[in-house]
Design a protein around this motif. Structure first.
Motif, PDB file in Angstrom:
ATOM      1  N   ARG A 198      38.572 -28.801  18.383  1.00  0.00           N
ATOM      2  CA  ARG A 198      39.436 -27.934  19.210  1.00  0.00           C
ATOM      3  C   ARG A 198      40.875 -27.997  18.716  1.00  0.00           C
ATOM      4  O   ARG A 198      41.536 -26.980  18.582  1.00  0.00           O
ATOM      5  CB  ARG A 198      39.359 -28.393  20.674  1.00  0.00           C
ATOM      6  N   GLU A 199      41.325 -29.229  18.425  1.00  0.00           N
ATOM      7  CA  GLU A 199      42.706 -29.381  17.952  1.00  0.00           C
ATOM      8  C   GLU A 199      42.898 -28.671  16.610  1.00  0.00           C
ATOM      9  O   GLU A 199      43.892 -27.994  16.389  1.00  0.00           O
ATOM     10  CB  GLU A 199      43.068 -30.869  17.806  1.00  0.00           C
ATOM     11  N   VAL A 200      41.912 -28.857  15.722  1.00  0.00           N
ATOM     12  CA  VAL A 200      41.997 -28.215  14.401  1.00  0.00           C
ATOM     13  C   VAL A 200      42.080 -26.709  14.578  1.00  0.00           C
ATOM     14  O   VAL A 200      42.886 -26.015  13.956  1.00  0.00           O
ATOM     15  CB  VAL A 200      40.772 -28.607  13.535  1.00  0.00           C
ATOM     16  N   LYS A 201      41.228 -26.219  15.477  1.00  0.00           N
ATOM     17  CA  LYS A 201      41.181 -24.770  15.725  1.00  0.00           C
ATOM     18  C   LYS A 201      42.540 -24.286  16.236  1.00  0.00           C
ATOM     19  O   LYS A 201      43.047 -23.252  15.815  1.00  0.00           O
ATOM     20  CB  LYS A 201      40.104 -24.495  16.778  1.00  0.00           C
ATOM     21  N   GLN A 202      43.104 -25.099  17.120  1.00  0.00           N
ATOM     22  CA  GLN A 202      44.397 -24.741  17.715  1.00  0.00           C
ATOM     23  C   GLN A 202      45.481 -24.633  16.644  1.00  0.00           C
ATOM     24  O   GLN A 202      46.203 -23.648  16.566  1.00  0.00           O
ATOM     25  CB  GLN A 202      44.763 -25.857  18.720  1.00  0.00           C
ATOM     26  N   ILE A 203      45.526 -25.657  15.790  1.00  0.00           N
ATOM     27  CA  ILE A 203      46.546 -25.652  14.740  1.00  0.00           C
ATOM     28  C   ILE A 203      46.288 -24.504  13.780  1.00  0.00           C
ATOM     29  O   ILE A 203      47.205 -23.779  13.395  1.00  0.00           O
ATOM     30  CB  ILE A 203      46.535 -27.001  13.974  1.00  0.00           C
TER      31      ILE A 203
END
Ligand code: G6P
Length: 779
Positions: A224-229
């Motif tokens: 999720r974090e990777v996707k966000q960035i």
């Protein structure tokens, strides 16, 4: 790869060291066990043999003794037995044993001296490894000699060596198996998701798009974090590319970046403040914790991208049941929750305030007053008082926020805050204040029925700039001022001069942020969903699909729309079983009887029409009665043959523009009410009168039978309009116009009053009100 080999080396070293230590301990224990057993065995044998030897020795029967010890010749592990006299002199022994021992063993000496058995391991001068168990021999109480049982211990060494060999083999096998299993597990549980993520990022980098990213299990939060960035980077890259393209082609399209730079330049360091009743993010408790929800509101859709672009402060009512749990001591929270970009300051209302201000005056009074939809406005004096008090409460909150800002720029939003501009200006004449009225402004006759029309106009005219969606609303407003107040209207420059304060009145057609929907699609969060799958999920089978998206509000003409669909199926029966209309309806303001009843009316109209035409696997109308996020709505926009907007009266209607923005395939037809602000810009829509159900029916037929070329050209032109006249342009024009206004900061108070205001402020709660209406004079 590097990671795997480093992991393998550390695993091999680690596992081998641990297994080796374990094997060493185990082998040593086994070898010691063998020695203990041997000692035990030898002493037991010594004891029992001593019973036989003692009488022979006491009697001096050395021949007998010799025979006895010879019995231990050629045994597997017993090297022999020897008998000594009380002085430790050898008497008899199994053949060759004395030579092997090469002298009296120490254990024999000890046994004779101490009078108890003694055992020892020795290595003879010739290098033989032996075990000697010495047992004292007695006659009565006297020690008459000692018996030595001698074992050859070479077998222990042989067995220990075999144990070591087995242990080392075990260590090797164990190490290989554990390392192998671990590496496999790492590969499946860690390597795979990481590899998947790497591939996803690579595709995103090279092609700008990627399949949906899911990692599963413990990696989901990381994904999720990777996707966000990645989303942010991708949006930033798209913005930069767009900027470069625009610079290259010298196009004047507004983008988020251009707005940010523009606002930075205009504000010169001052922050932007927006005020609305509806907040952009509501925090709610749910089973798994707290979730944030974006409410269904055209205003929120429009304002959110601007606040994101400018990192401003948005003041709004806190309405979520977890709102108080998510703010700091100053009632602030950074939003959007996943990727904070601006500040939300929440204001709390009591139930009574909400009832009087929001449900009462704003939504039972002003809303039907301004929307000509034939629902009669209700005006209650008590509601008016709450409206005025809540405006004052928000004014306090804003004044607090701007206390340290010089010449702040304030964007007041909508019909909930007609009194706010005057309240702010009275306290802070240096503030640049605009109010944008998101709903229509009626003609002076219609507006004139409001008992507090003068107060509303006075409050609004405190602003430096009043914005409406279209010119017709500006004209109606100027006419209402003309009728209702003493003022000078400067029609040539669309301004009102009231007691020396000038208010500009301008149209700013609001819009959407097209790239926002594109970005969502680009990240392939939303793979294109086929129309048939969407419908199948709703339990119907159909060839064509129409879509409608609205708050369930009587101004949206939803029952009229359903009757239009009914008439279409009556007139063109060939489409029965072929067309399904999906109505996404978000319940709204349900505390108000009219809205509550409307939900029932919408449901029963849908039921009635469905019952009339439906078959086992098809029905004409699917009503999805709950709030849907933009992300949930997008697949319907993209898969529909047409979008139906039938507002009986609407300031702008952003659903029309959202639908066009979503159609990157350049297909789909927009059927649009003539009574929306949007119809002035989206002239390639099929324009209809929503009261005329025959016209609705005919435009559905036209939409379904439109030649593909015409459909494409219409949509292409509408997309150009939406792209160019986007929300950043709206904000840029509004803020640009506002910043160009000359404020009367140095001049005497500009507020229009019917009484002199000498030195007092609107926010004073002193006995005599500044303005008659502020103290409730007209209430
Ligand atoms: C319209 C109004 C907005 C309002 C929205 C939703 O778009 O102009 O001010 O926020 O409807 O209505 P609600 O009452 O739920 O805020």
């Amino acid at each position: 790869m590097q990671l795997t080999s480093r992991l393998s080396v550390s695993l091999i070293v680690g596992v081998a060291a641990v297994s080796m230590a374990f094997a060493f301990y185990q082998t040593r224990a086994q070898s010691q066990g063998m020695q203990r057993d041997l000692e035990q065995q030898a002493l037991t044998l010594g004891d029992s043999l001593a019973r036989a030897v003692e009488p022979l020795l006491a009697a001096g029967s050395f021949d007998q003794l010799q025979k006895l010890v010879e019995l231990f010749k050629d045994r597997e592990t017993v090297a022999g037995v020897a008998a000594y006299n009380a002085s430790g002199i050898p008497l008899v022994a199994t053949e060759g044993l004395f030579a092997l021992l090469g002298g009296t063993p120490n254990s024999v000496v000890q046994a004779l001296r101490n009078g108890w058995a003694k055992a020892e391991f020795i290595t003879t001068g010739a290098g033989a490894q032996l075990h000697v168990a010495a047992v004292p021999l007695r006659s009565g109480a006297a020690i008459i000699g000692a018996l030595a049982i001698v074992h050859d211990t070479a077998y222990i060494d042989t067995r220990t060596a075999a144990l070591w060999r087995r242990a080392i083999l075990g260590v090797i096998v164990q190490t290989l198996v554990i390392v192998g299993i671990t590496l496999l597990a790492v590969r499946f549980t860690v390597g795979r998701p990481l590899g998947h993520m790497t591939q996803w990022l690579r595709e995103l980098r090279t092609h700008g798009a990627s399949a949906p990213l899911t990692a599963g299990g413990d990696f989901e939060p990381l994904a999720r974090e990777v996707k966000q960035i990645a989303t942010s980077l991708s949006a930033a890259r798209a913005a930069a590319q767009e900027e470069a393209r625009l610079r290259h082609t010298a196009e004047a399209t507004w983008t988020t970046e251009r707005l940010r730079i523009f606002v930075e330049g205009r504000l010169g360091g001052t922050r932007l403040f927006a005020i609305s009743n509806r907040e952009p993010y509501e925090h709610r408790h749910h089973a798994g914790g707290i979730e944030s929800v974006m409410p269904a509101s055209g205003l929120v859709t429009a304002l959110e991208p601007i606040l994101r672009a400018c990192d401003g402060t948005w003041i709004a009512q806190g309405t979520g049941d977890a709102d108080r749990d998510t703010v700091d001591a100053g009632d602030h929270v950074r939003v959007p929750p996943d990727h904070p970009q601006y500040t939300l300051r929440r204001v709390w209302l009591t139930e009574e305030e909400e009832r009087g201000f929001y449900y009462g005056f704003a939504n039972e009074g002003i809303w039907p007053l301004c929307h000509i939809a034939h629902t009669r406005p209700v005006f209650r004096a008590e509601d008016w008082r709450y409206y005025r008090d809540v405006n004052r409460k928000f004014a306090h909150a804003l004044l607090h926020e701007i206390a340290t800002e010089a010449y702040p720029v304030v964007l007041v939003q909508d019909y909930h805050f007609a009194l706010l501009p005057a309240m702010i200006k009275l306290e802070r004449p240096d503030a640049r204040v605009a109010i944008f009225w998101h709903i229509p402004w009626p003609n002076p006759e219609a507006f004139g029925i409001c008992p507090w029309q003068r107060e509303l106009l006075d409050g609004l005219l405190g602003a430096d700039l009043i914005g409406f969606h279209i010119q017709a609303h500006c004209n109606n407003f100027l006419d209402s001022v003309d009728r209702g107040l003493e003022s000078r209207i400067e029609r040539e420059r669309f301004a009102v001069n009231r007691a020396g304060h000038l208010t500009l009145v301008r149209p700013f057609p609001i819009s959407v942020a097209p790239e926002q929907t594109d970005a969502v699609a680009r990240m392939d969060e939303l793979p294109h969903i086929e129309r048939s799958s969407l419908l199948a999920a709703l339990g119907v089978r159909a060839t064509f699909m129409g879509v409608g998206v609205d708050r369930i509000d009587y101004t949206k003409g939803i029952p009229e729309r359903f009757r239009g669909i009914e008439e279409f199926l009556e007139n063109w029966p060939v489409y029965r079983g072929q067309l399904t209309f999906v109505q996404i309806g978000s319940p709204s303001r349900t505390e108000i009887a009219r809205y509550h009843d409307l939900i029932h009316e919408v449901e029963s109209e849908a039921d009635r029409i469905n019952r009339r035409f439906q078959t086992s696997e098809w029905k004409p109308i699917v009503l999805l009665k709950r709030q849907h996020s933009h992300r949930e709505i997008l697949p319907y926009y993209r898969a529909a043959d047409f979008c139906l907007v039938t507002s009986l009266h609407d300031g702008m209607n952003l659903v029309a523009k959202e639908f066009v923005a979503a159609r990157d395939d350049e297909h789909g037809v927009l059927i649009l009410s003539r009574f929306t602000g949007a119809c002035h810009e989206l002239t390639d829509a099929l324009l209809i009168n929503p009261y005329d159900t025959a016209e609705i029916a005919e435009s559905i037929r036209r939409a379904l039978e439109m030649p593909p070329r015409e459909r494409l050209e219409r949509m292409r032109r509408m997309r150009t309009v939406v792209r160019e006249r986007n929300i950043y342009r709206w904000a840029g024009n509004l803020i640009g116009e506002l910043c160009a206004v000359r404020t009367e900061a140095d001049a005497p108070p500009l507020l229009v009053t019917d009484e002199p205001s000498a030195g007092r402020t609107l926010l004073d709660r002193s006995e005599k009100p500044l303005l008659p209406w502020v103290g409730g004079g007209t209430g």
